[in-house]
Each structure stands twice: as structure tokens, then as C-alpha cells.
Scaffold this motif. Structure first.
Motif, PDB file in Angstrom:
ATOM      1  N   VAL A 230      11.699  -3.307  -2.359  1.00  9.84           N
ATOM      2  CA  VAL A 230      11.818  -1.845  -2.276  1.00  9.84           C
ATOM      3  C   VAL A 230      12.950  -1.333  -3.166  1.00  9.84           C
ATOM      4  CG1 VAL A 230      10.826  -1.791   0.041  1.00  9.84           C
ATOM      5  CG2 VAL A 230      13.304  -1.990  -0.223  1.00  9.84           C
ATOM      6  N   SER A 231      13.995  -2.152  -3.343  1.00 11.16           N
ATOM      7  CA  SER A 231      15.077  -1.740  -4.232  1.00 11.16           C
ATOM      8  C   SER A 231      14.635  -1.775  -5.688  1.00 11.16           C
ATOM      9  CB  SER A 231      16.292  -2.651  -4.025  1.00 11.16           C
ATOM     10  OG  SER A 231      17.322  -2.313  -4.919  1.00 11.16           O
ATOM     11  N   GLU A 232      13.852  -2.775  -6.058  1.00  6.68           N
ATOM     12  CA  GLU A 232      13.393  -2.872  -7.440  1.00  6.68           C
ATOM     13  C   GLU A 232      12.359  -1.815  -7.765  1.00  6.68           C
ATOM     14  OE1 GLU A 232      11.436  -6.287 -10.393  1.00  6.68           O
ATOM     15  OE2 GLU A 232      12.231  -6.805  -8.403  1.00  6.68           O
ATOM     16  N   ARG A 240       9.606   2.253   3.196  1.00  8.37           N
ATOM     17  CA  ARG A 240      10.229   0.983   3.581  1.00  8.37           C
ATOM     18  C   ARG A 240      10.126   0.745   5.080  1.00  8.37           C
ATOM     19  NH1 ARG A 240      16.498   0.503   2.432  1.00  8.37           N
ATOM     20  NH2 ARG A 240      16.394   2.289   3.873  1.00  8.37           N
ATOM     21  N   SER A 241      10.364   1.782   5.884  1.00 10.27           N
ATOM     22  CA  SER A 241      10.269   1.621   7.334  1.00 10.27           C
ATOM     23  C   SER A 241       8.836   1.289   7.756  1.00 10.27           C
ATOM     24  CB  SER A 241      10.742   2.897   8.027  1.00 10.27           C
ATOM     25  OG  SER A 241      10.615   2.795   9.424  1.00 10.27           O
ATOM     26  N   TYR A 270       2.388  -1.635  -0.488  1.00 11.51           N
ATOM     27  CA  TYR A 270       1.281  -0.875  -1.084  1.00 11.51           C
ATOM     28  C   TYR A 270       0.561  -0.039  -0.036  1.00 11.51           C
ATOM     29  CZ  TYR A 270      -2.967   0.170  -3.660  1.00 11.51           C
ATOM     30  OH  TYR A 270      -4.012   0.814  -4.257  1.00 11.51           O
ATOM     31  N   LEU A 271       0.278  -0.627   1.126  1.00 12.98           N
ATOM     32  CA  LEU A 271      -0.396   0.137   2.179  1.00 12.98           C
ATOM     33  C   LEU A 271       0.477   1.270   2.688  1.00 12.98           C
ATOM     34  CD1 LEU A 271      -2.149  -2.695   4.245  1.00 12.98           C
ATOM     35  CD2 LEU A 271      -3.221  -1.015   2.742  1.00 12.98           C
ATOM     36  N   ALA A 272       1.770   1.006   2.853  1.00 10.60           N
ATOM     37  CA  ALA A 272       2.671   2.068   3.301  1.00 10.60           C
ATOM     38  C   ALA A 272       2.766   3.180   2.272  1.00 10.60           C
ATOM     39  CB  ALA A 272       4.057   1.486   3.585  1.00 10.60           C
ATOM     40  N   GLN A 274       0.376   4.051   0.202  1.00 11.96           N
ATOM     41  CA  GLN A 274      -0.868   4.804   0.254  1.00 11.96           C
ATOM     42  C   GLN A 274      -0.871   5.813   1.399  1.00 11.96           C
ATOM     43  OE1 GLN A 274      -3.593   4.609  -1.950  1.00 11.96           O
ATOM     44  NE2 GLN A 274      -2.045   3.496  -3.148  1.00 11.96           N
ATOM     45  N   GLU A 275      -0.234   5.469   2.505  1.00 13.26           N
ATOM     46  CA  GLU A 275      -0.188   6.399   3.633  1.00 13.26           C
ATOM     47  C   GLU A 275       0.685   7.611   3.349  1.00 13.26           C
ATOM     48  OE1 GLU A 275       0.977   4.417   7.160  1.00 13.26           O
ATOM     49  OE2 GLU A 275      -0.741   3.022   7.186  1.00 13.26           O
ATOM     50  N   PHE A 276       1.771   7.418   2.600  1.00 15.72           N
ATOM     51  CA  PHE A 276       2.720   8.506   2.359  1.00 15.72           C
ATOM     52  C   PHE A 276       2.667   9.037   0.931  1.00 15.72           C
ATOM     53  CE2 PHE A 276       4.499   6.167   5.940  1.00 15.72           C
ATOM     54  CZ  PHE A 276       4.806   7.190   6.819  1.00 15.72           C
ATOM     55  N   GLY A 277       1.630   8.695   0.198  1.00 16.58           N
ATOM     56  CA  GLY A 277       1.432   9.275  -1.124  1.00 16.58           C
ATOM     57  C   GLY A 277       2.327   8.722  -2.210  1.00 16.58           C
ATOM     58  N   ALA A 278       2.781   7.486  -2.083  1.00 17.42           N
ATOM     59  CA  ALA A 278       3.592   6.885  -3.144  1.00 17.42           C
ATOM     60  C   ALA A 278       2.687   6.479  -4.313  1.00 17.42           C
ATOM     61  CB  ALA A 278       4.347   5.672  -2.612  1.00 17.42           C
ATOM     62  N   ASP A 279       3.291   6.328  -5.477  1.00 13.76           N
ATOM     63  CA  ASP A 279       2.507   6.082  -6.691  1.00 13.76           C
ATOM     64  C   ASP A 279       2.673   4.665  -7.219  1.00 13.76           C
ATOM     65  OD1 ASP A 279       5.128   6.379  -7.345  1.00 13.76           O
ATOM     66  OD2 ASP A 279       4.803   7.730  -9.047  1.00 13.76           O
ATOM     67  N   GLN A 280       3.063   3.703  -6.386  1.00 14.75           N
ATOM     68  CA  GLN A 280       3.177   2.318  -6.851  1.00 14.75           C
ATOM     69  C   GLN A 280       1.785   1.709  -7.010  1.00 14.75           C
ATOM     70  OE1 GLN A 280       5.329   3.347  -4.393  1.00 14.75           O
ATOM     71  NE2 GLN A 280       7.164   3.327  -5.678  1.00 14.75           N
ATOM     72  N   THR A 281       1.532   1.094  -8.160  1.00 17.13           N
ATOM     73  CA  THR A 281       0.255   0.449  -8.393  1.00 17.13           C
ATOM     74  C   THR A 281       0.323  -1.015  -7.994  1.00 17.13           C
ATOM     75  OG1 THR A 281       0.845  -0.119 -10.671  1.00 17.13           O
ATOM     76  CG2 THR A 281      -0.179   2.038 -10.303  1.00 17.13           C
ATOM     77  N   GLN A 282      -0.855  -1.620  -7.874  1.00 20.64           N
ATOM     78  CA  GLN A 282      -0.891  -3.039  -7.518  1.00 20.64           C
ATOM     79  C   GLN A 282      -0.314  -3.897  -8.636  1.00 20.64           C
ATOM     80  OE1 GLN A 282      -4.850  -4.147  -6.349  1.00 20.64           O
ATOM     81  NE2 GLN A 282      -4.965  -2.612  -4.707  1.00 20.64           N
TER      82      GLN A 282
END
Length: 311
Positions: A230-232, A240-241, A270-272, A274-282
Motif C-alpha cells: 500500500v505504501s508503494e 488499506r483497511s 485490488y478488490l478493496a 474496486q469497492e472504493f473506486g481506486a484506479d490501481q490496475t492488475q
């Protein structure tokens, strides 16, 4: 009336001076100031008392008891920190040296450097200790990791495990083994990025150390790897929670059993997200966790079957 031996076991906190007769050297006046009786004319100290009194005794004589006789020993140096070096400045008074004296000091320094290592093994140990210190500094690790990695390299050298293997690889493998023993979430790719060898050499050295020295390595779990990921990736506290909750579900349902911990942690992030609208890709998660996107998708499908998404 004051005593003839004031402040016998303490510090003189009285700002007033106390005249104490004549000096035995120049017959001048003797004054007491700060627990010290000294002559005001010639400066002779007649009687003085220390400013700090410790409970433990000091040791000056040679013997089996080496308490408080110098700097502490450290396994991070090939000579345990007992080396001496010939400086390059002036003399004891700060004056520059003459040309003849500089040439003499240069010759002494050269011979001193040649005599530092009594054998080829000690020279290899000095090189490895320097390489371990460089890797630890580049990764911003603690000094304890450096000392523990140096101890592992010494044991490997004493057990003749270095034959046919590179010193750089074993130095990097010792740092990785020290991180594993201390439970630090450092991957092989991170150490290989700052080492003078590739990942295969680091892994090979670590496997030899782990098998021959029987290291008590700590088991890595997805919760241990979550803070680094999560830091990177610079994700929010909410993601994170939620990812930690998903990891707890994975551990409780047995999803993480037999799986790579970094893959489970990346799938939870990734699942978290997707729930909160983050833009991290696989792909980004796979690079950070040092796994493939396929691994993240498989762990994601396993988690989706065992938890209820938030509405």
C-alpha cells in the motif's frame, strides 16, 4: 565552619570561592571552585573531585574481564572494529608535514594497508562486509540487519560454503536471509536491484544458507506484506483497511493456505480498490507484488466466493 575536605563524594554547587592557604609550588592563594582546589597564580590543582560518579567500576588492566575497555566489538567489520588507520592530515599540533615526512607516511600507509589482511579469506570477508553495508544502506535497513547478515556470511565462510560461488551473491543472499529471519517484508527483486548480482544468484545463495545453516526464518503472511504494497502503490487508508479485512477473510477461509502471500495481498488490495473506486490496475499490483496478473486474478476469484461486497 567548613570541612578541610569539602565535597569528598559530590559536586561543588556553591558558587562562592573558598581560600585555602598557600600553594605548595608558588605560595599563591588556593581557591575551591567546582569541587576542585587550585592555585590562582600558577594553576596547580591541589585536590580535585570528579563531576560524575558512576556505580559501575572502570577497568584499565588487561585480563579476561574486558568491560569498558574500548569501543564495542561488531561483526559488521572483518576485524570486529579493531582496525587502525594512518591519517592524511598534519602532525599532532595541526602543522603541515614536510615533503620527506609525507613520503614516509605514504610508504607506511601502503604497507599498513597490505598488512591488514592476514589471508585471502580475511580479504574476502572484508569485501563481503563492505558489500553488505552498501546493500543495507541502499535499502535503509537497521544496523542490526547488517550485523546479522555479516554473522551469516562468517558462518558460511567457516563452513566452506563459498567455494564456487560469488561473494556478491552470498553477500546479497545474507542480507535477504537476515530480512527473512527478522520478519522484514523485503523481496528478492528489491535486494537484487541494489546488489551486484541477479535474482537467481541471490536466491541460490539464500537456499544454500537456509539449508546448510538451518535458519529460523519467519513465515511471511499477507498481513506482513500489506504495508509495503500500500505504501508503494500510494493507496488510501480506506482501501488499506478494507484490504486487511479481506486478508483476514482469506486466512480464516483457508484461501491463503499454500498460496504466495504477496499474491493474496495484491488481490485483496485490488478488490478493496474496486469497492472504493481506486484506479490501481492488475498490472501495477503484479509489478509491486512480484507476481503475475494471472495469480492476482485467481486469488481474486477465490476471495469473491467467500466474502460479501460492501454496498
Amino acid at each position: 565552619m567548613s570541612s578541610s575536605k569539602p565535597y569528598a563524594d559530590g559536586f561543588d554547587e556553591d558558587p562562592d570561592t573558598d581560600v585555602r592557604g598557600d600553594c605548595p609550588e608558588c605560595s599563591g592563594n588556593i581557591e575551591t571552585d567546582g569541587g576542585e582546589r587550585a592555585c590562582t597564580d600558577c594553576g596547580l590543582v591541589v585536590d580535585g573531585h570528579g563531576l560524575a560518579y558512576g556505580n559501575r567500576p572502570r577497568w584499565f588492566d588487561d585480563g579476561p574481564d574486558t568491560r569498558r575497555t574500548g569501543a564495542p566489538l561488531t561483526p559488521a567489520r572483518h576485524d570486529s572494529g579493531l582496525s587502525s588507520e594512518i591519517g592524511r592530515g598534519g602532525d599532532a599540533n595541526g602543522r603541515p608535514l614536510s615533503n620527506q615526512k609525507r613520503r614516509q607516511i605514504r610508504r607506511l600507509r601502503r604497507e599498513h594497508n597490505r598488512a591488514r589482511f592476514r589471508s585471502k579469506a580475511e580479504q574476502n570477508l572484508a569485501f563481503a562486509c563492505g558489500e553488505i553495508a552498501r546493500i543495507v544502506g541502499a535499502l535503509d535497513l537497521k544496523h542490526d540487519i547488517r550485523e546479522f547478515a555479516s554473522v551469516l556470511f562468517r558462518q558460511a565462510q567457516n563452513d566452506d560454503l563459498l567455494r564456487g560461488r560469488s561473494l556478491e551473491g552470498f553477500a546479497a543472499g545474507s542480507v535477504f536471509a537476515a530480512c527473512r529471519c527478522w520478519g522484514l517484508p523485503r523481496s528478492v527483486s528489491e535486494i537484487a536491484a541494489v546488489a551486484r548480482c541477479d535474482e537467481d544468484s541471490v536466491l541460490n545463495s539464500y537456499r544454500v544458507l537456509n539449508a546448510e545453516l538451518e535458519l529460523a526464518t519467519a513465515v511471511q503472511t499477507p498481513c506482513h506484506l500489506l504495508p509495503r504494497l500500500v505504501s508503494e502503490l500510494n493507496v488510501g487508508d480506506v482501501v488499506r483497511s478494507r484490504a486487511r479485512e479481506l486478508i483476514e477473510v482469506a486466512e480464516r477461509e483457508g484461501v491463503s493456505n499454500g498460496r504466495r502471500p504477496s499474491g493474496v495481498a495484491a488481490a485483496a488490495i485490488y478488490l478493496a480498490g474496486q469497492e472504493f473506486g481506486a484506479d490501481q490496475t492488475q498490472a501495477e499490483l503484479a509489478d509491486a507484488a512480484d507476481v503475475s496478473p494471472v495469480t492476482i486474478r485467481e486469488r481474486m476469484y477465490d476471495l469473491q466466493e467467500r466474502y460479501e461486497p460492501r454496498s
